[in-house]
Design an enzyme around this catalytic site. Structure first.
Site, PDB file in Angstrom:
ATOM      1  N   GLY A   1      42.741 -81.071  29.653  1.00  0.00           N
ATOM      2  CA  GLY A   1      41.283 -81.093  29.682  1.00  0.00           C
ATOM      3  C   GLY A   1      40.729 -82.409  29.175  1.00  0.00           C
ATOM      4  O   GLY A   1      41.311 -83.482  29.366  1.00  0.00           O
ATOM      5  N   SER A   2      39.609 -82.312  28.475  1.00  0.00           N
ATOM      6  CA  SER A   2      38.885 -83.526  28.080  1.00  0.00           C
ATOM      7  C   SER A   2      39.622 -84.370  27.057  1.00  0.00           C
ATOM      8  O   SER A   2      39.280 -85.542  26.866  1.00  0.00           O
ATOM      9  CB  SER A   2      37.503 -83.149  27.534  1.00  0.00           C
ATOM     10  OG  SER A   2      36.696 -82.603  28.559  1.00  0.00           O
ATOM     11  N   SER A   3      40.622 -83.822  26.371  1.00  0.00           N
ATOM     12  CA  SER A   3      41.383 -84.650  25.443  1.00  0.00           C
ATOM     13  C   SER A   3      42.101 -85.782  26.174  1.00  0.00           C
ATOM     14  O   SER A   3      42.402 -86.824  25.588  1.00  0.00           O
ATOM     15  CB  SER A   3      42.390 -83.797  24.662  1.00  0.00           C
ATOM     16  OG  SER A   3      43.343 -83.204  25.528  1.00  0.00           O
TER      17      SER A   3
ATOM     18  N   LYS B   1      40.802 -87.651  28.364  1.00  0.00           N
ATOM     19  CA  LYS B   1      39.857 -88.743  28.655  1.00  0.00           C
ATOM     20  C   LYS B   1      40.139 -89.988  27.821  1.00  0.00           C
ATOM     21  O   LYS B   1      39.749 -91.095  28.214  1.00  0.00           O
ATOM     22  CB  LYS B   1      38.428 -88.252  28.435  1.00  0.00           C
ATOM     23  CG  LYS B   1      37.990 -87.205  29.458  1.00  0.00           C
ATOM     24  CD  LYS B   1      36.654 -86.584  29.119  1.00  0.00           C
ATOM     25  CE  LYS B   1      36.282 -85.495  30.140  1.00  0.00           C
ATOM     26  NZ  LYS B   1      35.039 -84.777  29.785  1.00  0.00           N
TER      27      LYS B   1
END
Length: 487
Positions: free
Chosen positions: A215-217, A219
């Site tokens: 997920g966003s980790s 990014k």
């Protein structure tokens, strides 16, 4: 008469020579095959005739042996059972060995030639020494903080010392007691069947053997790739990203949960976690650039050992533009182990230099003489130092002003990144909650720890689970234990 005696004597001599030749053939060429024959119990009897060497955390042995007074005499014991199961693994007379018990088995069982003062002594005498010891890099207070923080929820924690690569905590939950598998008999077989049929999979080491969509980790990796490539020179400059954003060559529309993501800067996109901006950044980096960047962090490496095998974290090398956009925000086919995401955080914290992670600091003889020491080494230069400094500040802003404020620790600088990864067909399952972070005590010259936490709780309501709400408090507890300086 004498002639017949001579013939008989010659015939006996031939038989004796044949016997000696056959004995030599068996000992020189068939010994290994005979040793490996399942019907040969001599090796098993010899293996368990003496206590197994200890696995050590700090100054304390977390394993032992008990005398069963059976033919296979000594069985393995585990002082804290589930707490260190994801580190030690099990040593079973029935089911073999796993994890450190497996990786360091020659030393622990006393069969390693390195335990001998004289080279090849064990091979020549076919004997064994007292079992040696495997001293781990685990810090007991951090392991306990991670284990208690998960509290039996499905998930995992991995913590690394960024400057060395030492693994300071490695927890998988739910866990199990390896001691129930140590011996033989019906009770052991029943325990094995109960564990492998448990739907919560307590014997699955989620920290190093399970991969999740990050997920966003993820990014942070995409931002590093863009900054290293020089595609973004001012992290505060607005971008031209629309909100919502229609992915190229598809009808998929990407949206954001936070407000203000339309045209947001890279720094703002990381702080509040804008999907649209980071997906478009990944497209600008391009497939080749992203594949090269993720490799430097450890993705797509099927040979990583700590010394136990680590599952390969995946980033596809062939994708369409819309798939690349989703992969750049940790979705599509992108998956990572918790250890891998701790490595991402550690690379940022250590100025872009990623150290090779390791779990066993050294092995020793039973008396404490060093047999081997794990050398610290650089795994990759994951990013330029200037890029790491910019990402450090972005991760600090996440904790100070963004989605990870719950991870703040008084007296320390903390950087973090939340992530909520979708789960299940049609995303109908509870999302996975991620939090990756690092912490540096005020006045210290280097970060003490980098942490990755993932929580998967099928009983949680979809709207209640988030990286900041579920995973960040666990990461904070682990970082506080690291900063406290206690063993």
């Amino acid at each position: 008469m004498i002639r017949y005696i001579r013939r008989a004597a010659a015939f006996c001599l031939v038989l004796l020579v044949a016997l000696l030749v056959n004995a030599a053939r068996v000992q020189l060429f068939e010994a290994d095959a005979l040793d490996a024959n399942p019907a040969n119990r001599r090796l098993a009897i010899a293996r368990y005739h003496q206590p197994r060497g200890a696995i050590v955390v700090g100054e304390e042995s977390v394993t032992g042996s008990k005398d069963s007074r059976q033919q296979l005499r000594y069985e393995r014991t585990y002082k804290y059972g589930p707490l260190y199961a994801s580190v030690t693994g099990y040593a079973s007379q029935t089911y073999g060995t796993t994890l450190v018990e497996n990786a360091e088995d020659p030393v622990l069982s006393g069969t390693s030639s390195r335990l001998s003062v004289f080279p090849l002594w064990n091979d020549l005498t076919r004997s064994r020494h007292s079992g040696g010891r495997a001293v781990t890099t685990i810090k007991a207070s951090m392991q306990r903080a991670a284990y208690d923080g998960l509290g039996g929820k499905k998930g995992a924690v991995a913590a690394i010392e960024p400057s060395t690569g030492k693994i300071l905590a490695l927890v998988s939950s739910p866990s199990y007691d390896p001691g129930v598998l140590s011996g033989t008999g019906r009770s052991v077989a029943n325990a094995w069947q109960r564990l492998i049929s448990d739907p919560s999979q307590p014997m699955l080491n989620r920290a190093i053997r399970q991969t999740y969509p990050p997920g966003s980790s993820f990014k942070i990796v995409t931002a590093a790739a863009a900054l290293d490539a020089g595609l973004i020179t001012d992290v505060e400059a607005p971008t031209d990203t629309p909100d919502p954003y229609v992915l190229p060559n598809s009808g998929t529309t990407l949206t954001n949960e936070p407000s203000g993501c339309g045209g947001a800067s890279l720094a703002y996109a990381v702080t509040v976690s804008c999907n649209t901006v980071m997906a478009r950044v990944g497209l600008k980096v391009g497939l080749a650039g992203m594949v090269d960047a993720v490799r430097k962090f450890g993705f797509n490496d099927a040979l990583l050992r700590i010394p136990s095998r680590v599952a390969k974290s995946n980033f596809d090398t062939k994708m369409t533009p819309d798939q690349l956009a989703l992969s750049s925000i940790g979705q599509f086919d992108t998956t990572a182990t918790p250890l891998q995401m701790a490595m991402v955080s550690a690379a940022v914290a250590n100025g872009g230099e990623l150290k090779y992670p390791y779990l066993v600091d050294r092995t020793t003889t039973a008396s404490g003489a060093t047999v081997s020491t794990t050398a610290q080494r650089t795994y990759h230069r994951a990013m330029y130092p200037a890029t790491a400094m910019q990402l450090q500040q972005m991760m600090i802003d996440v904790v100070r002003n963004g989605t990870g404020t719950i991870a703040a620790i008084p007296g320390a600088t903390v950087g973090g990144k939340t992530g909520t990864a979708q789960n299940g067909v049609g995303n109908i399952g509870s999302p996975y909650a991620w939090f990756i972070s690092w912490a540096r005590a005020d006045g210290a010259d280097r970060p003490a720890v980098a942490v990755a936490v993932v929580v998967e709780d099928a009983s949680a309501k979809r709207g209640d689970i988030s990286g900041g709400g579920d995973a960040a408090p666990i990461a904070r507890a682990v970082m506080e234990a690291a900063l406290a300086g206690t063993p």
